[in-house]
Write a protein that holds these residues in place. Structure first.
Motif, short mmCIF file in Angstrom:
data_model
loop_
_atom_site.label_atom_id
_atom_site.label_comp_id
_atom_site.label_asym_id
_atom_site.label_seq_id
_atom_site.Cartn_x
_atom_site.Cartn_y
_atom_site.Cartn_z
N GLU A 244 -4.35 -56.87 -11.92
CA GLU A 244 -5.22 -55.89 -11.26
C GLU A 244 -5.26 -56.19 -9.77
N ARG A 245 -5.36 -55.14 -8.97
CA ARG A 245 -5.51 -55.27 -7.52
C ARG A 245 -6.72 -54.46 -7.07
N LEU A 246 -7.55 -55.06 -6.26
CA LEU A 246 -8.76 -54.42 -5.76
C LEU A 246 -8.75 -54.41 -4.24
N GLY A 294 -13.30 -55.54 -14.34
CA GLY A 294 -12.56 -54.35 -14.71
C GLY A 294 -12.89 -53.13 -13.88
#
Length: 401
Positions: A244-246, A294
């Motif tokens: 995941e990338r935020l 998430g």
């Protein structure tokens, strides 16, 4: 060493800025659901015991003296560097010289040891005995490699994670090291530029704060766009794959430090502190962001004057007793929010506040003049007690032990 309790505005500008009845709100924020639970932390093959880059906690032995607070420091002339430990009475336990400026101190609970990492782009790492400060092992990086200042401990294996740059490959890595010898065992890609703070997540995942700057010995370099290419990346510790990338909606934001808490259900909540390129403060640009596991990063609210007062820069960040706290050294202030509903509770201004650590009855902040400010959630921020340690200028982060 004297202790005092500031109650009024003084010549150094110590003041409280409130957006709510701070004493009552801080006391109400101490919710049991926000505390760490061993049952939640020990789920899965890799426990998320959350020994993060800003320091973990070694087991406190009731009735036994010894270090309770550890941090890097510099002398008044800014020529000699050390890591310093204080006991519960804020008396000096030990002081161990450093070869250069240090950054984070990571507690290794199972070993009663400490890992001290050089400030970016520094080349040393020291493994210390937590009780005496004795140097057990020293690592000096070869030419072309350096540390970014933060690390973490894998709680089951005891292996160490360190954020590093490898000039031979011209890339950034999370290096897995043996906790006794500091020898490199393996490495994971950082999946970004300038990895800084690290934190463990449930289910064998690692959170990496990639600040977006490529550092060298001489300077920090931006990407070709002239802006930091910053992002949080969630990585699988078993495969090294980015899960995941935020990112945040601010092209000048460099995401540097993180705080993670896990509830009894094993659900993680994270906060990240940002530094704007050029320290360009703006009333419409938050410096603190929050996310549930998430979910995406959302800006946390504060008054416009508060964001301006932080001078475009947040340093240390921590969660404790239902609160999230962040410091701004250039803004000479800290801010406090309630974790449960992200309400801004107030700010406290004094010296160049940087380091933060949890305390049994609240939290501690340190500044570069050698002052320690102890805050109790049941009281208002302006009732903090102040201790000054002679000959010490606190630098960067603190660790509770």
């Amino acid at each position: 060493m004297a202790t005092e309790t500031p109650r009024v505005v003084n010549s150094e500008g110590m003041r409280l800025v409130e957006s709510a009845p701070v004493g009552a709100d801080i006391a109400a924020a101490r919710e049991p659901a926000a505390r760490l639970s061993r049952r939640g932390l020990l789920r899965g093959a890799l426990a998320s015991a959350l020994v993060s880059a800003t320091g973990g906690c070694l087991p406190a032995r009731q009735g036994v003296g010894g270090p309770r607070l550890v941090g890097c420091a510099v002398d008044r002339a800014a020529t000699d560097y050390a890591v310093v430990a204080l006991d519960a009475r804020n008396e000096l336990c030990w002081r161990t010289p450093l070869p250069a400026r240090g950054h984070a101190v990571i507690g290794l609970p199972s070993r009663e040891q400490l890992l001290v990492l050089a400030r970016r782009p520094g080349a040393f790492a020291l493994l210390l005995d937590a009780r005496s400060g004795a140097v057990l092992r020293r690592l000096d990086q070869p030419a072309g490699r350096f540390f970014y200042g933060h690390g973490a401990e894998l709680p089951e294996s005891g292996e160490l994670l360190t954020a590093e740059f490898d000039g031979a490959r011209d890339s950034d890595w999370i290096v897995i090291r043996d906790a006794s010898t500091l020898r490199e065992i393996d490495r994971l890609p950082a999946h970004g530029t300038g990895p800084h703070d690290l934190a463990l997540l449930p289910e064998g995942r690692l959170l990496i704060a990639n600040g977006g700057y490529r550092s060298t010995r001489e300077r920090r370099e931006l990407s070709a766009s002239g802006r930091p290419d910053s992002q949080l990346v969630v990585v699988s510790l078993s495969s090294g794959r980015a899960l995941e990338r935020l990112r945040v909606d601010d092209p000048l934001a460099s995401l540097r430090h993180v705080a993670v808490d896990v509830d009894e259900r094993g659900q993680a909540r994270l906060f990240v502190a940002a530094q704007r390129s050029g320290r360009r403060a703006h009333p419409d640009r938050a410096l603190l962001y929050a996310a549930d596991d998430g979910g995406g990063l959302q800006p946390v609210a504060a008054p416009d004057a508060t964001w301006l007062g932080f001078a475009g820069y947040l340093g240390s960040i921590m969660m404790s007793q239902g609160l999230v706290v962040a410091t701004s050294p250039p803004g000479r202030t800290l801010g406090v929010w309630r974790v449960a509903d992200l309400t801004f509770l107030g700010s406290f201004s004094a010296g160049d506040l940087a380091g933060l650590a949890a305390a049994p009855d609240g939290f501690v902040a340190a500044d570069g003049r050698g002052a320690l400010y102890r805050f109790t959630p049941a009281q208002s921020l302006d009732s903090a007690s102040v201790t000054r340690v002679a000959g010490i200028r606190w630098d960067n982060h603190l660790t509770a032990v």
